[in-house]
Design an enzyme around this catalytic site. Structure first.
Site, PDB file in Angstrom:
ATOM      1  N   CYS A 111       4.277   4.500   4.625  1.00 31.04           N
ATOM      2  CA  CYS A 111       3.789   3.592   5.916  1.00 31.04           C
ATOM      3  C   CYS A 111       4.559   2.413   5.878  1.00 31.04           C
ATOM      4  O   CYS A 111       4.669   1.887   6.869  1.00 31.04           O
ATOM      5  CB  CYS A 111       2.433   3.288   5.848  1.00 31.04           C
ATOM      6  N   GLY A 149       0.961  -1.200  -0.202  1.00 33.10           N
ATOM      7  CA  GLY A 149       0.141   0.036   0.058  1.00 33.10           C
ATOM      8  C   GLY A 149       0.878   1.324  -0.100  1.00 33.10           C
ATOM      9  O   GLY A 149       1.963   1.352  -0.433  1.00 33.10           O
ATOM     10  N   CYS A 150       0.372   2.252   0.818  1.00 37.83           N
ATOM     11  CA  CYS A 150       1.302   3.473   0.418  1.00 37.83           C
ATOM     12  C   CYS A 150       2.512   3.323   1.061  1.00 37.83           C
ATOM     13  O   CYS A 150       2.897   2.762   2.278  1.00 37.83           O
ATOM     14  CB  CYS A 150       0.565   4.601   1.600  1.00 37.83           C
ATOM     15  N   PHE A 151       3.402   3.524   0.272  1.00 34.60           N
ATOM     16  CA  PHE A 151       5.000   3.417   0.505  1.00 34.60           C
ATOM     17  C   PHE A 151       5.412   4.218   1.653  1.00 34.60           C
ATOM     18  O   PHE A 151       6.334   4.025   2.476  1.00 34.60           O
ATOM     19  CB  PHE A 151       5.916   3.379  -0.603  1.00 34.60           C
TER      20      PHE A 151
END
Length: 206
Positions: free
Chosen positions: A47, A43-45
């Site tokens: 994070c 997902g969001c890199f």
């Protein structure tokens, strides 16, 4: 018989050189650090950097894009969903200090492997989860860990295990975002419900 000055200086220089060479030979040769890389899509890199940055044995983390067709894609192009890439994290690590199995463990504990439509509040194919293996050993370990997680959760794991493709580093403003913009990062992470879902899946120690 007295030695003339020039000959004496020559002998002295030779002795000093020999001592220096002997001392150099006695010094231990420093071995270059041998590193390996692993690529994960979670997902969001933004994070995915923190959990790996704090892991002993990890040398560096780089946010970027993997698994697509277009060369040198931009964030805008990837986000549009036309390049085939997913947001990914490249982890450079010292195998003597941290194992690939440990990297896999950290990966699973920071994603929702049951979500096939994205991750948390980020929806779409660019936010889906994947493990990109660099060799047959990584592939085997990834498949074994996936089977173990599936057994643990008792549900089908949708995370893909894919052969490594060219990894492209993201733009500078995306890298180390959580360090450069801590308040914005914390607000985004909280509002996205990431930690709440991770606790639901893995417990407070996840």
């Amino acid at each position: 018989m007295r030695m003339n000055l020039s000959r004496f200086m020559g002998v002295l220089s030779g002795l000093m050189l020999g001592v220096a060479l002997a001392a150099t030979a006695a010094e231990p040769v420093a071995k270059a650090q041998v590193t390996a890389t692993a690529v994960f899509a979670g997902g969001c890199f933004w994070c995915m950097e923190p959990p790996y940055d704090k892991l002993p044995g990890v040398v560096a983390t780089t946010s970027g894009y993997a698994g697509g067709q277009k060369m040198n894609p931009t964030y805008e192009q990837v986000s549009a969903g036309d390049t085939g890439h997913v947001e990914a994290m490249q982890v450079t690590y010292d195998p003597k200090l941290v194992s690939y199995e440990k990297l896999l463990e950290v990966f699973w504990r920071n994603v929702d492997p049951l979500d096939k439509g994205g991750q948390f509040c980020d929806r779409g194919s660019t936010y889906t989860t994947a493990i990109f293996y660099a060799n047959e050993e990584q592939k085997k370990l990834a498949e074994q860990s996936k089977a173990a997680i599936e057994k643990k959760l008792g549900k089908a794991i949708v995370t893909a295990i894919r052969p490594a493709a060219t990894f492209y580093a993201a733009e500078d403003y995306h890298r180390d975002y959580y360090q450069k913009n801590p308040l914005r990062y914390k607000y985004y992470r909280y509002s996205c419900g990431r930690d709440q879902r991770l606790e639901e899946l893995w417990g407070k120690q996840g």
